[in-house]
Design a protein around this motif. Structure first.
Motif, PDB file in Angstrom:
ATOM      1  N   ALA A 299       0.847  -1.202   0.000  1.00 15.16           N
ATOM      2  CA  ALA A 299       0.000   0.000   0.000  1.00 15.16           C
ATOM      3  C   ALA A 299       0.876   1.242   0.000  1.00 15.16           C
ATOM      4  O   ALA A 299       1.962   1.255   0.600  1.00 15.16           O
ATOM      5  N   ILE A 300       0.395   2.251  -0.698  1.00 15.01           N
ATOM      6  CA  ILE A 300       1.023   3.569  -0.630  1.00 15.01           C
ATOM      7  C   ILE A 300      -0.033   4.541  -0.116  1.00 15.01           C
ATOM      8  O   ILE A 300      -1.124   4.627  -0.673  1.00 15.01           O
TER       9      ILE A 300
ATOM     10  N   VAL B 183      -1.688  -7.441   3.464  1.00 14.18           N
ATOM     11  CA  VAL B 183      -0.810  -6.295   3.195  1.00 14.18           C
ATOM     12  C   VAL B 183       0.583  -6.534   3.795  1.00 14.18           C
ATOM     13  O   VAL B 183       0.726  -6.713   5.000  1.00 14.18           O
ATOM     14  N   GLN B 184       1.584  -6.528   2.927  1.00 14.16           N
ATOM     15  CA  GLN B 184       2.926  -6.855   3.370  1.00 14.16           C
ATOM     16  C   GLN B 184       3.739  -5.614   3.740  1.00 14.16           C
ATOM     17  O   GLN B 184       4.443  -5.606   4.729  1.00 14.16           O
ATOM     18  N   GLN B 185       3.627  -4.579   2.920  1.00 13.47           N
ATOM     19  CA  GLN B 185       4.442  -3.387   3.150  1.00 13.47           C
ATOM     20  C   GLN B 185       3.608  -2.135   2.861  1.00 13.47           C
ATOM     21  O   GLN B 185       2.760  -2.138   1.975  1.00 13.47           O
ATOM     22  N   ILE B 186       3.860  -1.093   3.655  1.00 14.00           N
ATOM     23  CA  ILE B 186       3.113   0.156   3.489  1.00 14.00           C
ATOM     24  C   ILE B 186       4.106   1.301   3.345  1.00 14.00           C
ATOM     25  O   ILE B 186       5.001   1.451   4.181  1.00 14.00           O
ATOM     26  N   ALA B 187       3.965   2.076   2.294  1.00 17.87           N
ATOM     27  CA  ALA B 187       4.777   3.296   2.148  1.00 17.87           C
ATOM     28  C   ALA B 187       3.896   4.483   2.507  1.00 17.87           C
ATOM     29  O   ALA B 187       2.857   4.697   1.894  1.00 17.87           O
TER      30      ALA B 187
ATOM     31  N   MET C  21      -1.826  -0.876  -3.707  1.00 20.81           N
ATOM     32  CA  MET C  21      -3.002  -0.009  -3.554  1.00 20.81           C
ATOM     33  C   MET C  21      -2.526   1.393  -3.229  1.00 20.81           C
ATOM     34  O   MET C  21      -1.748   1.584  -2.289  1.00 20.81           O
ATOM     35  N   ILE C  22      -2.983   2.358  -4.004  1.00 22.31           N
ATOM     36  CA  ILE C  22      -2.573   3.742  -3.791  1.00 22.31           C
ATOM     37  C   ILE C  22      -3.764   4.510  -3.221  1.00 22.31           C
ATOM     38  O   ILE C  22      -4.858   4.486  -3.784  1.00 22.31           O
ATOM     39  N   HIS C  23      -3.525   5.133  -2.070  1.00 23.15           N
ATOM     40  CA  HIS C  23      -4.650   5.663  -1.301  1.00 23.15           C
ATOM     41  C   HIS C  23      -4.353   7.064  -0.786  1.00 23.15           C
ATOM     42  O   HIS C  23      -3.240   7.355  -0.349  1.00 23.15           O
ATOM     43  N   ASP C  24      -5.387   7.921  -0.819  1.00 26.08           N
ATOM     44  CA  ASP C  24      -5.264   9.273  -0.265  1.00 26.08           C
ATOM     45  C   ASP C  24      -5.431   9.239   1.248  1.00 26.08           C
ATOM     46  O   ASP C  24      -6.430   8.706   1.741  1.00 26.08           O
TER      47      ASP C  24
ATOM     48  N   ARG D  47     -18.192   9.248  -9.199  1.00 27.57           N
ATOM     49  CA  ARG D  47     -17.134   9.832  -8.365  1.00 27.57           C
ATOM     50  C   ARG D  47     -16.184   8.697  -8.008  1.00 27.57           C
ATOM     51  O   ARG D  47     -16.593   7.746  -7.332  1.00 27.57           O
ATOM     52  N   VAL D  48     -14.963   8.826  -8.438  1.00 28.61           N
ATOM     53  CA  VAL D  48     -14.011   7.739  -8.182  1.00 28.61           C
ATOM     54  C   VAL D  48     -13.212   8.062  -6.918  1.00 28.61           C
ATOM     55  O   VAL D  48     -12.777   9.183  -6.709  1.00 28.61           O
ATOM     56  N   GLN D  49     -13.085   7.047  -6.071  1.00 22.89           N
ATOM     57  CA  GLN D  49     -12.411   7.225  -4.778  1.00 22.89           C
ATOM     58  C   GLN D  49     -11.087   6.465  -4.764  1.00 22.89           C
ATOM     59  O   GLN D  49     -10.647   5.953  -5.795  1.00 22.89           O
ATOM     60  N   THR D  50     -10.477   6.380  -3.630  1.00 23.54           N
ATOM     61  CA  THR D  50      -9.305   5.527  -3.443  1.00 23.54           C
ATOM     62  C   THR D  50      -9.597   4.639  -2.229  1.00 23.54           C
ATOM     63  O   THR D  50     -10.503   4.975  -1.466  1.00 23.54           O
ATOM     64  N   PRO D  51      -8.878   3.541  -2.034  1.00 19.47           N
ATOM     65  CA  PRO D  51      -7.667   3.140  -2.737  1.00 19.47           C
ATOM     66  C   PRO D  51      -7.945   2.664  -4.168  1.00 19.47           C
ATOM     67  O   PRO D  51      -8.972   2.065  -4.438  1.00 19.47           O
ATOM     68  N   GLN D  52      -6.958   2.941  -5.026  1.00 20.01           N
ATOM     69  CA  GLN D  52      -6.995   2.418  -6.373  1.00 20.01           C
ATOM     70  C   GLN D  52      -5.949   1.314  -6.426  1.00 20.01           C
ATOM     71  O   GLN D  52      -4.824   1.485  -5.948  1.00 20.01           O
ATOM     72  N   ALA D  53      -6.369   0.167  -6.977  1.00 25.66           N
ATOM     73  CA  ALA D  53      -5.529  -1.036  -6.897  1.00 25.66           C
ATOM     74  C   ALA D  53      -4.986  -1.398  -8.275  1.00 25.66           C
ATOM     75  O   ALA D  53      -5.710  -1.314  -9.269  1.00 25.66           O
ATOM     76  N   PHE D  54      -3.725  -1.818  -8.306  1.00 28.71           N
ATOM     77  CA  PHE D  54      -3.053  -2.109  -9.578  1.00 28.71           C
ATOM     78  C   PHE D  54      -2.112  -3.298  -9.374  1.00 28.71           C
ATOM     79  O   PHE D  54      -1.716  -3.597  -8.256  1.00 28.71           O
ATOM     80  N   TYR D  55      -1.700  -3.908 -10.506  1.00 25.07           N
ATOM     81  CA  TYR D  55      -0.528  -4.759 -10.455  1.00 25.07           C
ATOM     82  C   TYR D  55       0.681  -3.836 -10.477  1.00 25.07           C
ATOM     83  O   TYR D  55       0.720  -2.878 -11.260  1.00 25.07           O
ATOM     84  N   TYR D  56       1.616  -4.130  -9.611  1.00 20.98           N
ATOM     85  CA  TYR D  56       2.761  -3.230  -9.443  1.00 20.98           C
ATOM     86  C   TYR D  56       3.453  -2.928 -10.769  1.00 20.98           C
ATOM     87  O   TYR D  56       3.737  -1.768 -11.090  1.00 20.98           O
ATOM     88  N   GLY D  57       3.674  -3.992 -11.570  1.00 23.31           N
ATOM     89  CA  GLY D  57       4.389  -3.808 -12.843  1.00 23.31           C
ATOM     90  C   GLY D  57       3.646  -2.864 -13.772  1.00 23.31           C
ATOM     91  O   GLY D  57       4.255  -2.049 -14.464  1.00 23.31           O
TER      92      GLY D  57
END
Ligand code: MG
Length: 379
Positions: free
Chosen positions: A5-6, A46-50, A99-102, A154-164
Motif C-alpha cells: 500500500a502507498i 498487506v505486506q508493506q506500506i509506504a 493499492m494507492i490511497h489518499d 465519483r471515483v475514490q481511493t484506494p486504487q488497486a493495480f498490479y505493481y508492474g
C-alpha cells in the motif's frame, strides 16, 4: 496474493483550514492519515506500506512509524511525484498488488481492501466509485446547461493495480495525472469499478472533518460496561419505591429522594460505564432541590448523558437483594417502568431478586441492597 500500500499524505491540504495540512488533523482520537494506516496494517494480505509525507516532516514520521513493514518516504510537490517515490520504495515484484490511497479518505476498511484484491483477478486496475446523485450543470458565461449524469461516477481511493503495470504506466511519461487510474486509462489497461463508500469521501473543506467524524463516530467509540451498587435502610412507612413502582410494605426506605434503590443503582451503572462519577456527584444529597425527588429524574439524566456521548443502552440487569417485600410478583411491572423511562425494548431490561438466606443486614430485614450492570454501545 501479496499486497502493498502507498498512503499519499504529502499534500498541503490547506482548504480544510485548521492547523496545518488536513491529513494530520485529528479525526476522533487520531490524525486523519492514521485511520488509513491502521486499516492497511491490520489487513493480513498487506505486506508493506509506504507512507509518503511532506519532506519537511520526514524526520518526525520516521521516528514515529518507521518499521520493517512501514516505510516513511519524503514526497514531492505533485501527487504523481509522491506516488512515484512510494512505488520506488516498495520491495515489490511486478505481479504483486499495490493499492494507492489518499490519506484524506479515512473510512477504509478490510472489506474494501479485500474486494479490490478480488476484482484485480480480472482487471489491470480497480477502484471504488459512487454514481452521482445530484443534478449536474455546466456554467458557461450566463448560460446554464444540464449534463446527463447517467454514466458519471465519483471515483475514490484506494486504487488497486498490479505493481508492474502502474509502474510502467507512470514511467513512460513525465505527465502528472488527476489520479492513478488515469495513468492506466492512458496506457489502455482494463479498469473495473467496485461499489464505493461515503466513508471514503475525501476530507477537503473545513466542514468535512465534522461530517466525517459523525459518519465514523461508531468507530471512534468502543462498547462500555458499568456496574452499580446501592443500599437503603428501612424506616417508618407503608411502601417502598422500586423501579418507580410503589410496592406496599410494612416499612419504607430512608433516603434523601424517594429512595428508589433499584434506579439509583442503575443510574450509577450508566454513569460508571461513562466514567462520569456517581449519582452523588451529579445530585448531591446536600442540595435541597433533590429532597423527595423522583429517582426517574436521576436515571433519565444518566441515560441522556450516555446519548449525548454517542451511546445507546444495549441492556441492563438489576438484582434486588432483600427478604421482604417479595419482588417476584412485581418484577415484570418493574421491567416495564424501566424500559418505558429509558425508551428501550422490554427485552433490554432484566430485573432479578435474591435473598441472602437471612444472613447479613438484608437477611435481618434492615434494608434493601441492589446491584446493576449496564452495557453501552455506540449509536
Ligand atoms: Mg441511593
Amino acid at each position: 496474493m501479496v499486497v502493498h500500500a502507498i498512503i499519499v499524505a504529502a499534500g498541503k491540504g490547506l482548504r480544510a483550514a485548521g492547523d496545518g495540512p488536513k491529513q494530520f488533523q485529528l479525526l476522533g482520537s487520531k490524525p486523519l492519515y492514521q485511520w488509513s494506516l491502521e486499516a492497511f496494517e491490520t489487513h493480513p494480505a498487506v505486506q508493506q506500506i509506504a507512507l509518503v509525507v511532506p519532506s519537511d516532516r520526514y524526520e518526525y514520521f520516521a521516528s514515529k512509524h518507521q518499521s520493517e513493514r512501514i516505510k516513511i518516504i519524503a514526497g514531492g510537490r505533485k501527487r504523481t511525484t509522491s506516488v512515484r517515490a512510494g512505488l520506488k520504495a516498495l520491495d515489490a515484484r511486478s505481479n504483486h498488488i499495490v493499492m494507492i490511497h489518499d490519506a484524506a479518505r479515512p473510512g477504509l476498511d478490510a472489506t474494501m481492501i479485500s474486494s479490490l484484491i478480488d476484482t484485480l483477478s480480472d482487471a489491470d486496475a480497480a477502484a471504488p466509485a459512487l454514481p452521482l446523485a445530484d443534478a449536474l450543470k455546466r456554467l458557461d458565461g450566463d448560460s446554464i446547461r444540464s449534463i446527463t449524469r447517467d454514466d458519471l461516477y465519483r471515483v475514490q481511493t484506494p486504487q488497486a493495480f498490479y505493481y508492474g503495470k502502474i509502474q510502467a504506466a507512470l514511467e513512460t511519461t513525465s505527465e502528472s495525472f488527476v489520479d492513478d487510474l488515469a495513468a492506466i486509462e492512458a496506457s489502455g489497461g482494463k479498469i473495473r469499478l467496485v461499489q464505493g463508500d461515503e466513508r471514503l469521501s475525501k476530507v477537503t473543506w473545513p466542514d468535512d472533518l465534522n461530517r466525517m467524524e459523525k459518519i465514523l463516530r461508531s468507530e471512534t467509540l468502543s462498547p462500555r460496561i458499568g456496574t452499580g451498587f446501592d443500599v437503603h435502610a428501612f424506616g417508618p412507612g407503608d411502601h417502598v419505591t422500586l423501579c418507580g413502582l410503589k410496592v406496599a410494605h410494612s416499612k419504607g426506605l430512608i433516603g434523601h429522594s424517594d429512595a428508589d434503590v433499584a434506579w439509583h443503582t442503575l443510574t450509577d451503572a450508566i454513569l460508571g460505564a461513562l466514567a462520569l462519577g456517581d449519582i452523588g456527584d451529579h445530585f448531591p444529597p446536600s442540595d435541597k432541590n433533590w429532597k423527595g425527588a423522583e429517582s426517574s429524574l436521576f436515571l433519565k439524566h444518566a441515560s441522556d448523558l450516555a446519548y449525548q456521548a454517542g451511546y445507546l443502552i444495549a441492556n441492563c440487569d438489576i438484582t434486588l437483594i432483600c427478604e421482604q417485600p417479595k419482588i417476584g410478583p412485581h418484577r415484570e411491572a418493574m421491567r416495564e417502568t424501566t424500559a418505558r423511562l429509558l425508551a428501550l425494548p422490554l427485552s433490554s431490561i432484566s430485573v432479578k431478586a435474591t435473598t441472602t438466606e437471612r444472613l447479613g443486614f438484608t437477611g435481618r430485614g434492615e434494608g434493601i441492597a441492589a446491584q446493576a450492570a449496564c452495557m453501552l454501545v455506540p449509536k
